[in-house]
Design a protein around this motif. Structure first.
Motif, PDB file in Angstrom:
ATOM      1  N   TRP A  15      29.061  46.900  40.868  1.00  0.00           N
ATOM      2  CA  TRP A  15      29.156  45.437  40.838  1.00  0.00           C
ATOM      3  C   TRP A  15      30.573  44.968  40.562  1.00  0.00           C
ATOM      4  O   TRP A  15      31.266  45.514  39.710  1.00  0.00           O
ATOM      5  CB  TRP A  15      28.269  44.850  39.733  1.00  0.00           C
ATOM      6  N   LEU A  16      30.966  43.922  41.310  1.00  0.00           N
ATOM      7  CA  LEU A  16      32.124  43.137  40.910  1.00  0.00           C
ATOM      8  C   LEU A  16      31.527  41.887  40.293  1.00  0.00           C
ATOM      9  O   LEU A  16      30.879  41.081  40.971  1.00  0.00           O
ATOM     10  CB  LEU A  16      32.996  42.794  42.124  1.00  0.00           C
ATOM     11  N   ASP A  17      31.752  41.735  38.998  1.00  0.00           N
ATOM     12  CA  ASP A  17      30.964  40.765  38.228  1.00  0.00           C
ATOM     13  C   ASP A  17      31.568  39.366  38.328  1.00  0.00           C
ATOM     14  O   ASP A  17      32.198  38.864  37.396  1.00  0.00           O
ATOM     15  CB  ASP A  17      30.898  41.241  36.770  1.00  0.00           C
ATOM     16  N   THR A  18      31.335  38.698  39.469  1.00  0.00           N
ATOM     17  CA  THR A  18      31.878  37.344  39.657  1.00  0.00           C
ATOM     18  C   THR A  18      31.135  36.263  38.870  1.00  0.00           C
ATOM     19  O   THR A  18      31.770  35.295  38.427  1.00  0.00           O
ATOM     20  CB  THR A  18      31.903  36.988  41.153  1.00  0.00           C
ATOM     21  N   PRO A  19      29.796  36.384  38.676  1.00  0.00           N
ATOM     22  CA  PRO A  19      29.119  35.312  37.915  1.00  0.00           C
ATOM     23  C   PRO A  19      29.675  35.170  36.495  1.00  0.00           C
ATOM     24  O   PRO A  19      29.832  34.062  35.985  1.00  0.00           O
ATOM     25  CB  PRO A  19      27.661  35.775  37.894  1.00  0.00           C
ATOM     26  N   ARG A  20      30.034  36.281  35.877  1.00  0.00           N
ATOM     27  CA  ARG A  20      30.569  36.209  34.518  1.00  0.00           C
ATOM     28  C   ARG A  20      31.899  35.468  34.507  1.00  0.00           C
ATOM     29  O   ARG A  20      32.186  34.661  33.617  1.00  0.00           O
ATOM     30  CB  ARG A  20      30.743  37.630  33.948  1.00  0.00           C
ATOM     31  N   LEU A  79      26.565  33.190  41.550  1.00  0.00           N
ATOM     32  CA  LEU A  79      25.272  33.463  40.940  1.00  0.00           C
ATOM     33  C   LEU A  79      24.939  34.943  40.914  1.00  0.00           C
ATOM     34  O   LEU A  79      24.270  35.425  40.005  1.00  0.00           O
ATOM     35  CB  LEU A  79      24.169  32.716  41.712  1.00  0.00           C
ATOM     36  N   GLU A  80      25.355  35.694  41.936  1.00  0.00           N
ATOM     37  CA  GLU A  80      25.048  37.120  41.932  1.00  0.00           C
ATOM     38  C   GLU A  80      26.325  37.936  42.135  1.00  0.00           C
ATOM     39  O   GLU A  80      27.250  37.495  42.824  1.00  0.00           O
ATOM     40  CB  GLU A  80      24.010  37.471  43.000  1.00  0.00           C
TER      41      GLU A  80
END
Lengths: 420, 533
Positions: free
Chosen positions: B383-388, B417-418
Motif C-alpha cells: 500500500w501507498l497510504d494516501t488516505p492517511r 479514501l483507499e
C-alpha cells in the motif's frame, strides 16, 4: 602462410626506433657492404628487378641510373615519399612506425648509388605516429658512425631532413612533392602544384638539382637486396613478380590489415587465406585495386597473380597494393561516386580539364546515385571518360577516369537501374 | 514467492487511522540490495564479449542487443536521399530539444529527428520535479554530495559537479522559455524534499513538471528557424568515416513509408532516452513506448564506451491495479509529501524517504516474504497510504497531485479514501554512454545527453536529477556540437564501424541473427517487422 611477412615486416625488423636492436638483427650491414663498392648498387637493383612500389611499377634502376648520370648542381636530392593519403592504402605508415631504420638505410644506399648528398623524408603529417617514429630514428643516426661511413664513401657530407607534407593528396605526386619541399626548405610556403614534365626530376628537380623520388616501401627493400643479393630477392616473388609486396587489405573482409606477401600472390590467397574470407560469408562483388585511382577487379580475376605485369595484361593495375574488398550488397554507384568526390576535392585546380572534369563527374555521379540522373547524364560521363585522360599535368584526372571506365565495364547495369 | 493477502482482504483490513509501529531499523542496506534488488537477480547478468566494454558486466537482455547485427547493409544506402546539416539531434524529448535549441542559438543548422513525434518521451512523464540548490542554506556542494551518495559513489564527480552547478541557471533558463513552477504564497519557487536529499530542493509544477517542461521546449523548438524537425524518423544506424573512427552522420528509416534517408553532419547528438520497454527481467515499466535503448546500441557499435550496464532503477511506486495501468508511475512527490508505505498487515517496513533502490528492494522483500497484497490478475504490491496523508493534510492531494487524482479517478479509485497498490517498476537506466562535461563520447563527432548518457547518477538516481540532467547536459552537448570543427576534405560516409562489429561478432563466435536497435517493442504491431526480419 609461411610466406607471410618474410622480409620488410619480418618480426626481427619490427623494432621501432630502437637502433641497437635493429643492428643486432643485421641492420647496417648493407651499408657497410655498399660503401666498399658503390658502383655495384645500380646493377644489383637492376638484377633484382625492384619496382617503384608507390604505384607506378617503374623499374627503380632506371631512375637511379638517370640521377647517377647527372652532375651535382651543386647538390643532388633524394625524396623519400611518405605522403601516403590514398583511400585504402596504409602500408607506408606501418613501415615508418615499425621499421624506420630499415628505411633510412635504404635511403642512404640510394644516395650512395646516385651520388646524392641531401635526403628529404617527406611524410604525411596526419600520420603522427609515423612522423614521431621517424623523427626518433633519425636523431639516432645524426653524427653516428654509419652516417659518417656513408659520407666518407660519397666524398661529401650527407644531410638528412624530415619535411612534413602538405596534407594534400596531390602532394604525393612527385613534382608536387618537390614544389612543396622547396617551399618548406626556404620557408616561402608554396602550394604543392604538380609541375609539367619534362624536364624530369632526374634532370631538374628541387632547386634545379637532379632529384630522385622513391616511395618508402621501395627504399625499404634496398638493404635486404644488398645484403642477400639480387637473385635471393627475385626468387621471393611468384611467377613474373620479384620480391615481396605489402598489400593493404580492407573493406568487407574478416581480417583487414597489411600483409607482406610474395609479389604475384593471387587475389584469392590474399582475401580467403590471409584475409579470412568475406564478412558474413557473402559473395565477392569487386575489388578496388591500388587505391581507387586504378581499376576494379571482379571475381573473374581471383586467380590472377597480383604483380605489375600480370595485372597490366588484364587491363588493370597493381598500384600501391591496396585492395578494397566489396561484397555483394554494396551499391557500386555510391562507392564510385564517393571516390569521384575525393578526387574532385583533391584536384589542385591548375589544369582546367581536371578541375572542371572531376567536379562534373562527381556531380553527375551524385545525381545518378540519388535517383535523379538521366540517360543523358550517363552519356555525358561516358564522353568525359574519352575526353579527359591525359589532359592534366599529373595523373589525377586519369585516375578518376580509369575507375569510372572500369565500373562502367563491369557494373553498367547498376548505373542504368539508378536512372530516373 | 510466499502468498500474502488478497486485494479484497487487505482492503477490508485497512484502517487509515490505525496506530503505526515505528519503522524497523534497517541494519544493512547492502544486504537488502544484494538479496532483493532486481539488479542482483540470479542469472540476470552476463559479460560483454565484444566492443569497448568487453569483459564488463551487463544485463543479459541488453547484452544481446549490444552484441547484435546491424539492421542495414550498404545495399540499403543505394539511392538514398542525402541531407546535409551541421548538427543532427536524435531524440525529441527534453534533452534533444535542449540540445537543439542550444546548438541553434549558436548559429548551427540543426536537424532534430525523432522516432515518434516531438515530445513523445519520458520527459512528459516526469512528475515530481527538477532539482536545483536554490533555497537559502542549501548549496551546490550539498546537492553534489547527495547525488554522489545516493549513486553509491559510482558517479563521475566532474559530471555531477557540472550538473549541480548548472542547476540554478537551468531553472532560470526554463523560466525564460516560459515554464511555470509552483510558488509559495510570497512568490518564491516552492520546493520539496524527496528521498535521499539533505535539503528541500525539488522545484515543480504540480505533479506534471515534465509535461509543462516539454510544452515550452516543444514550442521553442517549433518556433526556432534554425531547427528542422522530422517526426517518425528513427535512426537505424550511424555513419562513420572510412576508418570507422568518427561519427559523420546517420541513416534514418521512415516509419511512415519505410524509406531510408542519409544525413551527413559535423556532429551527432544522441538524446534517445532509456530502455524501459525492453522490460528487463520481466518487469513492467513506466517508460513510453519508444524507450527501447536504441542510443546505447548505436553508440556501442560505433565504438563508444558505456558504463554501469548492470544497474537500473526500479521506481518503488508503480501502479499494480488496474492491470492496464500496470507499471505506470505514482510520483515520488507523494512520498515526499508524507505518504507512507504499508505491507499487507498494515505495517511500515522501510523509511519511505530512503533512496529509490533501497525502497524498491524493501517492497520486493515484503512481497516475496508473504507480506504483499495480491490481485486477481497476478499482480502483487504494497500500500501507498494516501488516505492517511489526506487526513493529516486535507485537500493537499487535490491541490498538489491533480494528475494522480485524474488518472485514478478514471479507473474508479479515489486515493483519498483507499490506498494505492504499488510495486517497483523499471524506470531508469542509471548508466549509459560515457560522456565528458561537454557531452562528448569517446567517439569523435558523437555526443550524448539525457538518459542515454551515463556516469552522472552512479548506480542509483535521486528524484529530480533526471530533469536537471537532460536540460543541463542537453545544452552542454548542443553548445559543444555546434562548435565542432568541419573535417578537412570531402565527407566520406561509410558503414565501416558496422563491418568492424561484424568482424568482432564473427571472431567471437556470436550469432549474426539478432538485429538491433529494436526501434519499437516486439509486442507492438509496427515493431514486429521493421524493414527486415
Amino acid at each position: 602462410m609461411e610466406a607471410l611477412n618474410i622480409n620488410l615486416l619480418h618480426p626481427q625488423q619490427r623494432v621501432g626506433e630502437n637502433m641497437s636492436r635493429w643492428q643486432q638483427a643485421g641492420g647496417g650491414t648493407a651499408l657497410r657492404i655498399a660503401t666498399k663498392d658503390t658502383a655495384a648498387l645500380v646493377p644489383t637493383i637492376k638484377d633484382a628487378d625492384l619496382r617503384g612500389l608507390g604505384g607506378s611499377g617503374f623499374p627503380v634502376w632506371r631512375k637511379w641510373e638517370a640521377v647517377a648520370k647527372e652532375a651535382a648542381n651543386p647538390d643532388k636530392y633524394l625524396v623519400c615519399n611518405g605522403n601516403e593519403d590514398e583511400p585504402g592504402t596504409f602500408k607506408d605508415r606501418l613501415l615508418l612506425e615499425e621499421t624506420p631504420h630499415q628505411i633510412i638505410e635504404g635511403a642512404l644506399l640510394a644516395a650512395l648509388a646516385c651520388g646524392i648528398n641531401r635526403i628529404v623524408f617527406y611524410i604525411n603529417p596526419d600520420l603522427t605516429r609515423s612522423l614521431a617514429a621517424l623523427k626518433g630514428a633519425l636523431a639516432q643516426w645524426q653524427d653516428g658512425e654509419l652516417l659518417q661511413l656513408a659520407s666518407n664513401a660519397l666524398g661529401k657530407p650527407v644531410k638528412m631532413e624530415l619535411v612534413p607534407g602538405s596534407t594534400h593528396y596531390i602532394g604525393g605526386e612527385e613534382t608536387a612533392a618537390m614544389e612543396w619541399i622547396e617551399g618548406r626548405l626556404s620557408a616561402e610556403g608554396k602550394f604543392p602544384f604538380p609541375r609539367g614534365k619534362p624536364p624530369y626530376p632526374a634532370q631538374c628537380g628541387i632547386y634545379g638539382c637532379p632529384t630522385l623520388i622513391n616511395n618508402i616501401e621501395t627504399l625499404a627493400h634496398v638493404p635486404a637486396i644488398v645484403r642477400n643479393g639480387a637473385e635471393w630477392f627475385r626468387d621471393l616473388g611468384i611467377g613474373q613478380g620479384a620480391g615481396t609486396k605489402l598489400y593493404s587489405l580492407s573493406g568487407d573482409v574478416l581480417h583487414p590489415g597489411v600483409y607482406e606477401l610474395p609479389m604475384g600472390t593471387t587475389l584469392r590467397d590474399l582475401i580467403y587465406v590471409h584475409g579470412g574470407g568475406l564478412l558474413s560469408g557473402k559473395p565477392l562483388k569487386a575489388v578496388f585495386t591500388g587505391g581507387p585511382s586504378n581499376t576494379l577487379l571482379t571475381p573473374d580475376d581471383l586467380d590472377v597473380n597480383m604483380d605489375f605485369e600480370s595485372l597490366r595484361e588484364r587491363g588493370g593495375s597493381l598500384g600501391t597494393g591496396a585492395m578494397i574488398v566489396v561484397s555483394e550488397g554494396t551499391g557500386m554507384v555510391k562507392r564510385v561516386a564517393e571516390y569521384a568526390r575525393f578526387f574532385a576535392h583533391s584536384s589542385c585546380g591548375q589544369c582546367p580539364p581536371c578541375k572542371t572534369g572531376t567536379a562534373t563527374i562527381s556531380r553527375l555521379l551524385d545525381r545518378i546515385d540519388t535517383g535523379r540522373g538521366t540517360a543523358a547524364d550517363l552519356a555525358t560521363l561516358e564522353t568525359l571518360c574519352r575526353m579527359l585522360p591525359g589532359s592534366g599535368r599529373c595523373h589525377l584526372v586519369n585516375g578518376v577516369v580509369h575507375l569510372l571506365d572500369s565500373s562502367f565495364q563491369h557494373f553498367r547495369h547498376e548505373y542504368q537501374q539508378a536512372l530516373k | 514467492m510466499k502468498r500474502g493477502l488478497s486485494l479484497q482482504a487487505a482492503l477490508a483490513a485497512y484502517r487509515p487511522d490505525a496506530e503505526l509501529a515505528p519503522v524497523p531499523e534497517l541494519d544493512d542496506p547492502d544486504t537488502l540490495l544484494n538479496s532483493y534488488h532486481p539488479d542482483h537477480l540470479r542469472g540476470s547478468m552476463t559479460k560483454l564479449t565484444i566492443g569497448p566494454n568487453a569483459g564488463a558486466d551487463c544485463q543479459r537482455e541488453l547484452a544481446d542487443l549490444l552484441q547484435a547485427e546491424a539492421f542495414i547493409d550498404e545495399a540499403d544506402l543505394a539511392g538514398a536521399q542525402v541531407t546535409d546539416t551541421d548538427v543532427l539531434v536524435v531524440g525529441g524529448g527534453g534533452a534533444g530539444c535542449a540540445a537543439a535549441l542550444a546548438a541553434a542559438e549558436r548559429g548551427a543548422r540543426v536537424l532534430l529527428v525523432t522516432k515518434l513525434r516531438l515530445g513523445d518521451s519520458n520527459t512528459v512523464m516526469a512528475e515530481g520535479g527538477i532539482q536545483a540548490a536554490i533555497e537559502p542554506g542549501d548549496t551546490a556542494q550539498q546537492h553534489m554530495q547527495d547525488t554522489l551518495r545516493a549513486g553509491h559513489h559510482a558517479g563521475d564527480p566532474a559530471l555531477v559537479a557540472a550538473m549541480v552547478g548548472d542547476g540554478p541557471e537551468v531553472i532560470r533558463w526554463l523560466i525564460h522559455q516560459g515554464m511555470q513552477f509552483d510558488q509559495t504564497a510570497s512568490g518564491d519557487l516552492h520546493t520539496r524534499r524527496a528521498g535521499g536529499m539533505t535539503a528541500p530542493r525539488i522545484v515543480h509544477c504540480r505533479d506534471y513538471t515534465g509535461l509543462e517542461m516539454m510544452r515550452v521546449l516543444r514550442e521553442a523548438v517549433k518556433q526556432h528557424r534554425g531547427i528542422e524537425v522530422w517526426d517518425q524518423s528513427p535512426v537505424v544506424e550511424l555513419l562513420s568515416n572510412e576508418r570507422g573512427q568518427k561519427c559523420v552522420g546517420a541513416v534514418l528509416g521512415s516509419l511512415t513509408d519505410g524509406s531510408m534517408r542519409i544525413v551527413r553532419t559535423r556532429s551527432v547528438i544522441l538524446a534517445t532516452g532509456g530502455l524501459g520497454r525492453l522490460h528487463l527481467n520481466g518487469f513492467p515499466t513506466s517508460n513510453h513506448i519508444g524507450a527501447t535503448g536504441d542510443g546505447l546500441v548505436l553508440a556501442y557499435r560505433m565504438g563508444a564506451r558505456l558504463c554501469e550496464l548492470d544497474s537500473f532503477q526500479y521506481h518503488p511506486t508503480g501502479l499494480v491495479h488496474p492491470p492496464h495501468l500496470y507499471g505506470k508511475l505514482v510520483t515520488e512527490g507523494v512520498r515526499a509529501a508524507g505518504a507512507l508505505l504499508l505491507n499487507a498487515h498494515g505495517q511500515r517496513f522501510v523509511d519511505e524517504l530512503q533512496p529509490r533502490d533501497i525502497v524498491s528492494a524493501a517492497i520486493i522483500r515484503e512481497c516475496r516474504e508473504g507480506r504483499g497484497i495480491h490481485t486477481d490478475t497476478g499482480g502483487v504490491g504494497v500500500w501507498l497510504d494516501t488516505p492517511r496523508l489526506e487526513r493529516s493534510q486535507p485537500g493537499m492531494l487535490q491541490q498538489q497531485f491533480p494528475k494522480l487524482l485524474a488518472r485514478t479517478h478514471h479507473v474508479g479509485i479515489d486515493p483519498r479514501l483507499e490506498p494505492i497498490l504499488v510495486h517497483p517498476t523499471l524506470h531508469y537506466q542509471n548508466g549509459g554512454v560515457v560522456i565528458d562535461v561537454n557531452g562528448a563520447t569517446s567517439v569523435p563527432g558523437l555526443y550524448a545527453a539525457g538518459e542515454v548518457a551515463g556516469g552522472i547518477h552512479g548506480r542509483n538516481r535521486i528524484m529530480g536529477n533526471a530533469l536537471l540532467d537532460i536540460i543541463g547536459f542537453g545544452r552542454r552537448a548542443g553548445i559543444a556540437a555546434a562548435a565542432a570543427e568541419h573535417d578537412r576534405g570531402p565527407k566520406k560516409i561509410t558503414l565501416e564501424h558496422v563491418n568492424r562489429a561484424r568482424r568482432d561478432l564473427t571472431l567471437a563466435g556470436l550469432p549474426l541473427t539478432q538485429r538491433a536497435p529494436r526501434i519499437l517493442p516486439a509486442y507492438t504491431a509496427a515493431g514486429k517487422d521493421i524493414w527486415k526480419p
